[in-house]
Design an enzyme around this catalytic site. Structure first.
Site, PDB file in Angstrom:
ATOM      1  CE  LYS A  48      -3.909   1.777   2.637  1.00  0.00           C
ATOM      2  NZ  LYS A  48      -4.735   1.614   3.984  1.00  0.00           N
ATOM      3  CB  SER A  69      -8.058   3.324   2.726  1.00  0.00           C
ATOM      4  OG  SER A  69      -7.317   2.870   3.825  1.00  0.00           O
ATOM      5  CB  SER A  90      -7.990   0.585   5.832  1.00  0.00           C
ATOM      6  OG  SER A  90      -9.007   1.734   5.802  1.00  0.00           O
TER       7      SER A  90
END
Lengths: 93, 487
Positions: free
Chosen positions: B78, B153, B177
């Site tokens: 990420k 996310s 997330s």
């Protein structure tokens, strides 16, 4: 109800600029959101110690040794503007 | 070897046994990214040195040395974790062009174990969102249905791993997330106990809630990754000193005798029919496997979204004060007369709308006259919520609930109503507030074909119970070997 005036005050505290349209939109959205958050007001929390972190606060000591991790040059590499070993800001006075 | 469908464990074993070269593995996934990611937009940056790093792994193997337990495994990371000499954006214009001078501890540990960072994945800006629609680099799409969100996310990592553009990846979880996108994309994703994984080098959103964790197609792959990245770190005082168990080898794949508490609040929430069916199938499967099914109640759960958004935005408003256009990142070119307007110009041009909204919310919750009613009150209810969990874990080993009330939604469906989007996080936020570990595992599919996940939550540092129940369910559930549509 959160007014546009409050939004402008909060924006100033947060170092953000808001246009009239944004102030209008944020006022409506934050009003709806905080109306909902208001639900916790009715809960009885008398005498409850606030929980700031879930971590087990086990403090520990490490040896006080100097280690060089990064160089000044490396850390300045990302500066939008620099002067020698200094970060440069626009003239503001 | 079918690298596309291989698990992380299989790739690792094959590379270590020299049945396949690390460079072949990396080249395979780079080709897949090149051909398929234009449909998904799951990567923001592809690591240009990945082949070079794979070559080094092969050289270490050829010389007879051990490159580590993740030898040659490509990992999607990420873009909220700093990677030395590789751009890190947090999906924000305010960090466009930022190249970190150091790597996050998680990244360092992956590389020290022989993994190759394949690239940096898309996300909601600074981790703020549940749909990956709040990205300065464009929306990321769900590989199971391209007009649907992958969740957020950590949407980019979820989409990339589900589409087999990487065998596994790393996400971060502040209020769901990792788990919500894992659920939306049919993956396993674990948010570890707060303190299990170092936060050093991870762009901060809400420091008392943030944790990084693995996302993969199997529980075992998640276990392998978590035991690699977990453990004490001198660079994060909140990282626990507790030893890290060997979950990947020590997990008993049977829930026999485990006490599984079904979250009663989940049954009273408005859950869609498909999610409810998946939940009931899991309950009967676990009962057949010998688990003891009980009922547990966490009454404060219905306040979790309020507490979470009050605390997370308060912490965010403080954490994001560092973006001032002076030391790194974006700087406004606007002519300003004083330092305050210089900061405001930079921040207003650099942050996206949802980030601004959350900074405003947090600043309001912390501002004079509101602090007691919002921040302080929420911190007190947070402790009450935690205490309810502690009482529940006296009666059960893990708590079973849905991850979300419904599967992935269409792109654009909820973006205009922040409150509706926030309420979606009802089942995921409480684990972060209480600091508990929680795992999302594939549970089944909706009529529409979209995957639906289930969530298990355990007591602090009891990740072994999560891996145990996840592994058992993975082996027992009659899940059709479905693959996403883009493959």
């Amino acid at each position: 109800m959160i007014s546009q005036e409050t939004i402008r005050h909060i924006a100033k505290l947060a170092r953000l600029e808001v246009t009239d349209a944004e102030a209008n939109e944020f006022a409506a959205q934050l009003s709806a959101v905080f109306d909902h958050f208001q639900e916790i007001a009715q809960l009885d929390t008398a005498g409850v110690e606030p929980m700031i972190t879930p971590s087990e606060i086990a403090l520990y000591l490490r040896s006080d040794q100097v280690e060089r991790q990064e160089t000044v040059e490396d850390l300045l590499e990302n500066a939008p503007e620099k002067s020698g070993h200094l970060f440069k800001v626009p003239p503001v006075v | 070897m079918d690298l596309t469908e291989a698990t992380l464990a299989e790739i690792r074993d094959a590379v270590r046994a020299k049945r396949v070269k690390a460079v072949e593995v990396v080249a395979h996934f780079q080709r897949r990214i090149e051909t398929l990611d234009n449909q998904l937009n799951s990567f923001i940056t592809v690591n240009p040195r990945a082949m070079e790093e794979a070559t080094q792994i092969d050289a270490i193997l050829a010389s007879g040395r051990d490159p580590g337990p993740l030898a040659g495994v490509p990992i999607a990371v990420k873009d909220l974790l700093c990677t030395k000499n590789l751009a890190t954006t947090a999906a924000s214009n305010i960090l466009r062009g930022f190249v970190p001078p150091y790597s996050a501890t998680v990244v360092k540990r992956l590389q020290a174990a022989g993994a190759v960072i394949l690239g940096k994945t898309n996300l909601d800006e600074f981790g703020m969102g549940s749909s990956n629609e709040n990205s300065a680099f464009g929306v990321c799409r769900n590989p199971w249905a391209l007009d649907h969100v992958p969740g957020g996310s950590s949407g980019g990592t979820a989409a990339a791993v589900a589409a087999r553009l990487a065998p596994a990846g790393i996400g971060t979880d502040t209020g769901g997330s990792i788990r919500q996108p894992a659920s939306f994309c049919g993956l396993v994703g674990i948010k570890p106990t707060y303190g299990r994984v170092s936060r050093f080098g991870i762009v901060s959103y809400a420091s008392s809630l943030d944790q990084a964790g693995p996302m993969a197609r199997t529980a075992q792959d998640c276990a392998i990754l978590l035991e690699t990245i977990a453990g004490h770190d001198d660079w994060d005082a909140t990282a626990s000193m507790r030893p890290v168990p060997s979950w990947s080898t020590d997990t008993i794949p049977s829930p026999k005798g485990m006490r599984i508490g079904v979250l009663q609040e989940a049954l009273s929430e408005k859950i869609d029919q498909d999610t409810s069916t998946v939940l009931n199938t899991a309950i009967s499967t676990l009962r057949q496997l010998g688990a003891e099914i009980t009922e547990v109640s966490i009454p404060k759960l219905r306040h979790a979204v309020s507490i979470y958004y009050l605390l997370a935005t308060s912490e965010a408003s403080s954490n994001l004060a560092r973006y001032d256009g002076v030391r790194y990142g974006y700087r406004s070119r606007k002519q300003t007369s004083d330092l305050e307007s210089f900061y405001a110009a930079t921040r207003s041009e650099g942050f996206g709308t949802e980030v601004k909204r959350r900074i405003m919310m947090g600043t309001y919750a912390l501002s004079s006259g509101y602090y007691d009613a919002f921040y302080l009150k929420a911190s007190q209810v947070r402790r009450q919520l935690r205490d309810e969990y502690m009482a529940a874990f006296a009666q059960c080993d893990v708590i079973l609930s849905p991850v979300t009330t419904s599967p992935a939604f269409k792109i654009g469906a909820r973006i205009s109503d922040p409150l509706e989007m926030y309420l979606n996080d009802i089942f995921t936020t409480s684990a972060n507030l209480a600091g508990l570990p929680a795992i999302a595992v594939p549970g089944g599919f909706a009529e529409s074909g979209l995957p639906i996940g289930l969530q298990f939550t355990a007591n602090h540092f009891d990740e072994h119970n999560l891996f145990r129940v996840a592994t058992a369910l993975e082996q027992a559930l009659p899940l059709v070997k479905k693959v996403p549509h883009v493959i």
